[in-house]
Design a protein around this motif. Structure first.
Motif, mmCIF file in Angstrom:
data_model
loop_
_atom_site.group_PDB
_atom_site.id
_atom_site.type_symbol
_atom_site.label_atom_id
_atom_site.label_comp_id
_atom_site.label_asym_id
_atom_site.label_seq_id
_atom_site.Cartn_x
_atom_site.Cartn_y
_atom_site.Cartn_z
ATOM 1 N N VAL A 85 0.846 -1.199 0.000
ATOM 2 C CA VAL A 85 0.000 0.000 0.000
ATOM 3 C C VAL A 85 0.882 1.250 0.000
ATOM 4 N N ARG A 86 1.866 1.247 0.900
ATOM 5 C CA ARG A 86 2.790 2.397 0.942
ATOM 6 C C ARG A 86 3.526 2.546 -0.382
ATOM 7 N N TYR A 87 3.911 1.420 -0.954
ATOM 8 C CA TYR A 87 4.679 1.435 -2.202
ATOM 9 C C TYR A 87 3.877 2.079 -3.332
ATOM 10 N N VAL A 88 2.637 1.658 -3.481
ATOM 11 C CA VAL A 88 1.827 2.207 -4.575
ATOM 12 C C VAL A 88 1.520 3.688 -4.317
ATOM 13 N N MET A 89 1.206 4.017 -3.064
ATOM 14 C CA MET A 89 0.920 5.426 -2.756
ATOM 15 C C MET A 89 2.173 6.290 -2.935
ATOM 16 N N PRO A 92 5.408 8.217 -7.803
ATOM 17 C CA PRO A 92 5.211 9.625 -8.185
ATOM 18 C C PRO A 92 4.177 9.795 -9.294
ATOM 19 N N GLN A 93 3.982 8.755 -10.111
ATOM 20 C CA GLN A 93 2.951 8.854 -11.158
ATOM 21 C C GLN A 93 1.572 9.090 -10.536
ATOM 22 N N PHE A 94 1.379 8.580 -9.337
ATOM 23 C CA PHE A 94 0.119 8.836 -8.632
ATOM 24 C C PHE A 94 0.203 10.100 -7.783
ATOM 25 N N TYR A 95 1.252 10.202 -6.951
ATOM 26 C CA TYR A 95 1.167 11.277 -5.965
ATOM 27 C C TYR A 95 1.567 12.635 -6.486
ATOM 28 N N THR A 96 2.310 12.714 -7.595
ATOM 29 C CA THR A 96 2.625 14.051 -8.132
ATOM 30 C C THR A 96 1.702 14.444 -9.294
ATOM 31 N N ARG B 93 11.417 15.593 -2.536
ATOM 32 C CA ARG B 93 11.416 14.225 -2.014
ATOM 33 C C ARG B 93 11.642 14.178 -0.511
ATOM 34 N N ILE B 94 12.512 15.061 -0.012
ATOM 35 C CA ILE B 94 12.839 14.983 1.410
ATOM 36 C C ILE B 94 11.582 15.189 2.262
ATOM 37 N N ASN B 95 10.649 16.001 1.756
ATOM 38 C CA ASN B 95 9.438 16.268 2.535
ATOM 39 C C ASN B 95 8.583 14.996 2.665
ATOM 40 N N GLU B 96 8.582 14.197 1.590
ATOM 41 C CA GLU B 96 7.852 12.924 1.647
ATOM 42 C C GLU B 96 8.477 12.022 2.704
ATOM 43 N N GLU B 97 9.805 12.022 2.701
ATOM 44 C CA GLU B 97 10.521 11.165 3.648
ATOM 45 C C GLU B 97 10.254 11.612 5.085
ATOM 46 N N MET B 98 10.241 12.907 5.296
ATOM 47 C CA MET B 98 10.014 13.418 6.657
ATOM 48 C C MET B 98 8.590 13.082 7.137
ATOM 49 N N ALA B 99 7.624 13.198 6.234
ATOM 50 C CA ALA B 99 6.243 12.884 6.629
ATOM 51 C C ALA B 99 6.061 11.392 6.859
ATOM 52 N N GLY B 100 7.040 10.598 6.399
ATOM 53 C CA GLY B 100 6.961 9.158 6.612
ATOM 54 C C GLY B 100 7.696 8.692 7.854
ATOM 55 N N LEU B 101 8.277 9.615 8.607
ATOM 56 C CA LEU B 101 8.981 9.210 9.837
ATOM 57 C C LEU B 101 7.986 8.546 10.792
ATOM 58 N N PRO B 102 8.369 7.394 11.333
ATOM 59 C CA PRO B 102 7.437 6.696 12.230
ATOM 60 C C PRO B 102 6.996 7.558 13.412
ATOM 61 N N GLY B 103 7.842 8.497 13.798
ATOM 62 C CA GLY B 103 7.484 9.397 14.898
ATOM 63 C C GLY B 103 6.357 10.355 14.545
ATOM 64 N N PHE B 104 6.004 10.441 13.276
ATOM 65 C CA PHE B 104 4.829 11.221 12.854
ATOM 66 C C PHE B 104 3.681 10.302 12.432
ATOM 67 N N THR B 105 3.988 9.292 11.631
ATOM 68 C CA THR B 105 2.895 8.440 11.123
ATOM 69 C C THR B 105 2.257 7.614 12.239
ATOM 70 N N VAL B 343 0.318 16.157 5.851
ATOM 71 C CA VAL B 343 0.531 17.158 4.794
ATOM 72 C C VAL B 343 1.202 18.391 5.402
ATOM 73 N N ALA B 344 0.769 18.749 6.599
ATOM 74 C CA ALA B 344 1.366 19.893 7.292
ATOM 75 C C ALA B 344 2.855 19.668 7.543
ATOM 76 N N VAL B 345 3.223 18.430 7.827
ATOM 77 C CA VAL B 345 4.644 18.118 8.052
ATOM 78 C C VAL B 345 5.469 18.495 6.818
ATOM 79 N N LYS B 346 4.929 18.191 5.645
ATOM 80 C CA LYS B 346 5.656 18.474 4.400
ATOM 81 C C LYS B 346 5.801 19.983 4.175
ATOM 82 N N ALA B 347 4.744 20.719 4.428
ATOM 83 C CA ALA B 347 4.783 22.176 4.232
ATOM 84 C C ALA B 347 5.761 22.817 5.215
#
Lengths: 451, 496
Positions: A85-89, A92-96, B93-105, B343-347
C-alpha cells in the motif's frame, strides 16, 4: 535554492526578453508601500542534513503506537499497513499528479478511483459511490445536506451515540442554516428506539453510526422501519472493516452510507489525512457531492474512464453546486483500493474475524479483573467500554508509566463517564498485549480500590 | 451484454477482471486467541449472508496492476504541468521522507499532549510561520482542503457579523472567482453577488462601491486574481468593504506570487485560506489530500476552528504545547481531528528548507517564468489582458477557433507532445481560455520547449486542424466520450 532552476544569468536574459530591467519591475502592479516593508521572520534556510536532524528530533518527541501497547481507537485505528500500500501510494505517477482534468493522460488515477468506488459499493451494497471526501465526519455532514436537499425538509436526527467529532462536524456544516438538529438519546449505549417516534415528523434524515462510538451495534433494523414509515432517509456511518462481516447498509434500507476509511491502509498519522467515503442508492446519484468517475469509450472503442456528472460540481454550478468540495483525498482512496485488493475477499474477512475475536477476548479478560466491568451488554465489533472502580484518568496515568495506554477516557466526551474507558483492539494486539493490560488494570485498581 | 465498457478492448483490465478465486496477497499473523463465533458475539441477524465480493489477487498481481495504471498517468515529475491556479510545482522528495517518519505516522490523535510535543509544536509553529508569511495574526491548520478553509473562513465571518448585531446576507465575488468561492459562501448561508471585472481584468472599484451595502458580510477575492493580475487598488477595495462593515476574504490559491513580496494581512485582508498543496509544495495526490489552513486577523481569533494549538513557554502544565478546547465562540470543527497533519509536516519542512530569502525567490521566479512564457506565446495566441502578469496568465484560443480548433483541442494536442495542458475554459470571462501557470520549478529550457510546442500547435491549427481536433493519439487512450459516460452511467464495476 535547490528547487528553482533559474540562475542569475537566466534571470537576466529572461528579463531582457520580457523587456523589463529588473525582477522588481515585474511586481509594479503591487503598490510600492506593500512591497517595501516585507522582511519575513521565518526560520531557515536549512540544508537537507539540518532539516532531517530537526525533524527527527520533533518526531522523537512523540510516543507512537510502536513505543507503547496502545488500545486507543475511537475512529482512528492502528492496523498494520501492508508495504504494498505504501509502495503504490509512493509512486510519483500517482502522488505528483493533479486532479484528472485531462482524462486521456490520467487513466491511472481515473481507473484506480473507479475501482475504489466499485469496492465501496461492494462493501456497502449500494449502487453508487463517489471518489472520496475529507473524512468520515465531513462525509456524514455532506450526507445530511444531501438528504435535506432530496427531502426538502428542515430537521435532522443524529444519534447521540455517533462519535463526538462526527457530530461536531455535522453541526458546523449546518451552523449557517435554519436546520434543526435533534440529538437522539441512548439507552444501554445504543439509540433508544422508543424515543425516535417523537422526532420523526418533518425530519429529513436519521444519522446513525454503526457500530457506534462505544463499539456497539445499533438497532439498525428497527430504526430503518421507523424511517421508512416516516419518509425519513436513513444515513449509516459505517466502519468499512465491519462490513466484512456485518450486513451491508443496503440490507437495512440505508439511503446513504458514509464512513471513515482510515483503517483501509492508512497509518494513524495524528489523525490526518483521513479518508471519507460515501455510497448511495443509485437514484440519488445526481444529488451526490464530489467527484464521480465513470466508464466510457475512446474513439477506437476502447474502455476508458472520465470524471462524470460534473454539472453537479462547484467549478460548473458554482453557488448551486451540490457541495463546495474540490480537492478530496484521492491518494488515500487509491491506498484503500490497493489495501482491499491485496487482502481480498478472504483476507479482509479474516482481518475482521481477528479483530472481533481479539476484542471479545479482551472484553472477557478485562472484565474478569475485580473493579472492572463491561459497561454495556449489547454486541460490539472492535471496541468496547469498561467501567472502572476508580477514575479512568488515574488509571491511564499509572498504566502510561509502564507503557500501556488502556484506551480513551469517555469522560472527555460524555458526562458521567469519568470512570469509563473505550478500549480498542486491532489485529496488531497479541494475546500477551491484552493479558498485560488485564494484569496492569489489576495492579492499578486492586486491592482496596483507591490507592 | 454488448456494452464495450464491460466486454470490449481494454488497456488495463479492472482489478475485478484480474481476480482469481482462492488467491490472496497478504498474510495475517496467526490468531492467538480463540476465534469468535460471529453469530454468537455479533448476533446472527446482524451478519451479512455472503462476504463482500472483493477481488482475489496475489501480491505480484496487485503490484503489476497498479504499476501499469501508474504508467498511464501524466505527473509533474515527468514534465511541465502548467495548470493555471493549480500551482503544479515540484514536490521535494525529502518532505515525503520526513512525513513518513514513524514518529509522525505512528502518533494516535488521542495521545495526551505531554506524549506528543513534537506533533503539536509542529502544528503550532507551522501556524506561526504561515501567519508571518501572510501577515495574519492567527492560523488554524484544521481545514483539510482549500474549500474547507473557505467554509471555515466564511463561517467565521458570519459569527463575527452576528456578534456585531446582524450576520448579514450577502457576500460579493468577482466574476473571475474560483467555483469553490460561491459554493462555500452559499454553504455558509450567504447569497453570492457576482460583480463584473473591469476592462483591465481587475475589480472595478466603482462597481464594487455600488454593490456593497449594510447587508454585505464580506468581499471574497483571489489576489493576484485568476487572470494573473494583482489588484493594484487593493487599498481602495479594502476601504470600500470595511466602510460598510464588511470583511475582506482572500482565496489564497494564488499566494505563490506573493511569498516574501507582499503580505495579504498588510493589504487589508481580514481572513484567508492557504493551499499547502499549491503554494507549499505538498503533492496533489491525483486530487488530494490537500490542506487548507485558515488565517485571520485578531478580530476573528475567537471564532477559529476548535481546538487551537497553543504554547506556554513557562510550561505550567509541565509541557510547552497543547490544544485549547475552551473556545466558546469557535465555529466548531471542520475536520474530525486536527486536519491533514502529515501534509502539514511536508509544508513545514518546505518552509524551513527555503527560509525567508528562498520564499521570496519562489515568488520572483514564478512571476518571471510566467511573464517570459506570456511574452513568448503572445505571437501565437490571443492575449486578452496584455501587460505584465504575476504567476499566471490567460490566453484565448479564439483565433484558432476560427480555424475549427477549440481550447479543448489545444489541450489534448499538448498531451501528444508529452506536455500537460493548461487549465481550459477558466476563468469564465475569457472565451476559449487557456490559463497557464508554469511555477518557479520549471527551467528556461522547459519553458522554451512549451513555447515550441504551443507554436507548433498554432501552426497545425492553421495548416492541418484535424491533427489538433483528432488529438490525442499518443496517450494510452484516445479522446474519450464524456457524453456517453454521463448518459449511460457506469460508475461501479458489475453494477449498472
Amino acid at each position: 535554492m535547490p528547487y528553482v532552476p533559474n540562475t542569475d544569468r537566466d534571470r537576466e536574459e529572461m528579463l531582457r526578453e520580457i523587456g523589463v530591467g529588473s525582477v522588481e519591475e515585474l511586481f509594479a502592479a503591487v503598490p510600492k508601500g506593500l512591497r517595501e516593508s516585507v522582511e519575513l521572520d521565518v526560520p531557515g534556510p536549512l540544508s537537507e542534513a539540518e532539516l532531517v536532524r530537526h525533524m527527527k528530533r520533533l518526531a522523537s518527541m512523540n510516543r507512537t503506537t510502536d513505543d507503547v501497547v496502545s488500545f486507543l481507537g475511537g475512529g482512528v485505528y492502528d492496523h498494520t499497513v501492508p508495504a504494498v500500500v505504501r509502495y503504490v501510494m509512493g509512486m510519483p505517477q500517482f502522488y505528483t499528479a493533479y486532479t484528472p482534468y485531462q482524462a486521456e493522460a490520467s487513466q491511472g488515477t481515473l481507473q484506480s478511483i473507479y475501482e475504489f468506488q466499485s469496492l465501496i459499493c461492494r462493501l456497502t451494497g449500494l449502487g453508487v459511490a463517489n471518489a472520496s471526501m475529507y473524512d468520515g465526519a465531513s462525509a456524514a455532514a455532506e450526507a445530511c445536506l444531501m438528504a435535506l436537499a432530496i427531502t426538502r425538509r428542515n430537521k435532522i436526527l443524529v444519534a447521540g451515540t455517533a462519535g463526538p467529532s462526527l457530530r461536531a462536524v455535522v453541526a458546523t456544516y449546518l451552523e449557517a442554516s435554519d436546520i434543526e438538529i435533534v440529538e437522539l438519546p441512548e439507552t444501554c449505549g445504543v439509540t433508544d428506539v422508543s424515543a425516535v417516534d417523537a422526532h420523526l415528523e418533518g425530519a429529513a434524515v436519521l444519522l446513525v453510526q454503526h457500530p457506534n462510538f462505544f463499539g456497539l451495534l445499533e438497532p439498525v433494523d428497527e430504526l430503518s422501519v421507523k424511517c421508512a414509515d416516516a419518509g425519513v432517509l436513513l444515513v449509516a456511518s459505517v466502519d468499512p472493516l465491519s462490513l466484512a462481516v456485518l450486513k451491508p447498509p443496503s440490507d437495512y434500507g440505508a439511503a446513504i452510507a458514509v464512513g471513515e476509511g482510515q483503517s483501509l491502509g492508512s497509518p494513524v498519522g495524528y489523525g490526518g489525512p483521513l479518508l471519507g467515503f460515501m455510497a448511495a442508492d443509485k437514484k440519488y446519484l445526481r444529488r451526490m457531492p464530489g467527484r464521480i468517475i465513470g466508464a466510457t469509450t475512446d474513439t477506437m472503442g476502447r474502455r476508458g474512464f472520465v470524471m462524470t456528472l460534473q454539472t453537479r460540481e462547484q467549478h460548473i454550478r458554482r453557488a448551486k453546486a451540490t457541495s463546495n468540495i474540490c480537492t478530496n483525498e484521492g491518494l488515500v482512496a487509491l491506498g484503500a483500493a490497493v489495501h482491499l485488493s491485496l487482502l481480498g475477499k478472504n483476507g479482509f474477512r479474516e482481518l475482521a474475524l481477528q479483530v472481533t475475536s481479539k476484542a471479545h477476548y479482551a472484553a472477557l479478560a478485562l472484565s474478569a479483573v475485580a473493579g472492572v466491568d463491561l459497561r454495556f451488554e449489547g454486541p460490539f465489533f472492535r471496541e468496547f467500554v469498561i467501567d472502572l472502580s476508580v477514575p479512568a484518568r488515574r488509571v491511564k496515568e499509572e498504566l502510561g508509566r509502564v507503557g500501556i495506554w488502556p484506551g480513551i477516557s469517555c469522560g472527555c466526551y460524555y458526562d458521567g463517564m469519568e470512570n469509563s474507558l473505550l478500549v480498542s483492539v486491532t489485529e496488531r494486539h497479541t494475546r500477551e498485549d491484552i493479558d498485560s493490560l488485564a494484569s496492569g488494570l489489576e495492579a492499578v485498581i486492586s486491592p482496596g480500590g483507591s490507592s | 451484454m454488448s456494452d464495450p465498457r464491460k466486454n470490449g478492448q481494454t488497456v488495463e483490465p479492472t482489478v475485478f477482471e484480474l481476480s482469481h478465486p482462492g488467491r490472496s496477497g497478504y498474510r495475517l499473523p496467526a490468531l492467538d486467541v480463540p476465534p469468535a463465533d460471529l453469530a454468537e458475539v455479533l448476533g446472527a441477524s446482524n451478519l451479512r449472508s455472503t462476504p463482500p465480493e472483493l477481488p482475489e489477487l496475489s501480491e505480484p498481481e496487485v503490484v503489476r496492476h497498479f504499476t501499469r495504471l501508474a504508467e498511464m498517468n501524466f505527473h509533474v515529475d515527468r514534465a511541465m504541468y502548467p495548470l493555471g491556479s493549480c500551482t503544479m510545482k515540484y514536490n521535494p522528495r525529502i518532505n515525503e521522507e520526513m512525513a513518513g517518519l514513524p514518529g509522525f505516522t505512528g502518533v494516535h490523535p488521542e495521545t495526551t499532549a505531554a506524549e506528543c510535543q513534537g506533533a503539536i509544536s509542529l502544528i503550532y509553529n507551522l501556524g506561526r510561520m504561515l501567519a508571518e508569511i501572510s501577515g495574519m495574526d492567527h492560523v488554524s491548520i484544521q481545514p483539510p482542503a482549500g474549500a474547507s478553509g473557505e467554509l471555515a473562513g466564511m463561517l467565521m465571518v458570519r459569527a463575527y457579523q452576528a456578534d456585531q448585531g446582524n450576520p448579514r446576507s450577502k457576500v460579493i465575488v468577482p466574476d473571475t472567482a474560483h467555483g469553490t468561492n460561491p459554493a462555500s459562501l452559499t454553504l455558509a448561508g450567504y447569497e453570492a453577488v457576482e460583480i463584473p471585472s473591469g476592462p483591465d481584468g481587475r475589480i472595478d472599484v466603482q462597481v464594487l462601491a455600488a454593490a456593497v451595502d449594510e447587508e454585505t458580510a464580506a468581499f471574497m477575492i483571489t489576489n493576484p486574481n485568476t487572470l494573473g493580475v494583482f489588484e493594484s487598488r487593493i487599498a481602495d477595495i479594502a476601504e470600500i468593504v470595511h466602510g460598510v462593515g464588511g470583511l475582506l476574504y482572500l482565496d489564497g490559491a494564488n499566494l505563490n506570487a506573493s511569498l516574501g513580496v507582499v503580505r495579504p494581512g498588510d493589504a487589508g485582508f481580514d481572513v484567508m485560506h492557504f493551499n499547502l498543496h499549491k503554494t507549499f509544495a505538498t503533492p496533489h495526490g491525483g486530487g488530494g489530500p490537500g490542506s487548507g489552513p485558515v488565517g485571520v486577523k485578531s478580530l476573528l481569533a475567537d471564532y477559529l476552528p476548535c481546538p487551537v494549538a497553543r504554547r506556554d513557554e513557562r510550561k505550567a502544565l509541565g509541557f510547552e504545547y497543547d490544544f485549547d478546547y475552551d473556545r466558546p465562540k469557535s465555529i466548531g470543527k471542520v475536520h474530525a481531528v486536527y486536519g491533514n497533519f502529515l501534509v502539514a509536516v511536508k509544508a513545514y519542512a518546505y518552509i524551513l528548507t527555503l527560509g525567508p530569502q528562498g520564499l521570496r525567490r519562489v515568488a520572483e521566479n514564478a512571476v518571471l517564468n510566467a511573464n517570459y512564457l506570456q511574452k513568448k506565446l503572445e505571437p501565437f495566441f490571443e492575449l486578452p489582458f496584455p501587460g505584465l502578469c504575476q504567476h499566471e496568465f490567460v490566453l484565448s484560443a479564439s483565433r484558432q477557433k476560427e480555424q475549427g480548433v477549440r481550447a479543448l483541442d489545444v489541450a489534448k494536442r499538448l498531451l501528444d507532445y508529452g506536455l500537460h495542458s493548461p487549465t481550459v475554459y477558466f476563468p469564465l470571462v475569457v472565451k476559449e481560455a487557456l490559463m497557464i501557470e508554469p511555477t518557479e520549478t520549471e527551467s528556461r529550457a522547459s519553458l522554451d520547449r512549451f513555447v515550441d510546442v504551443m507554436k507548433a500547435i498554432a501552426e497545425e491549427s492553421a495548416s492541418s486542424p484535424e491533427l489538433v481536433t483528432g488529438a490525442p493519439t499518443g496517450t494510452p487512450v484516445s479522446r474519450l466520450d464524456e457524453s456517453l459516460a454521463a448518459k449511460e452511467l457506469d460508475v461501479a464495476w458489475g453494477k449498472t
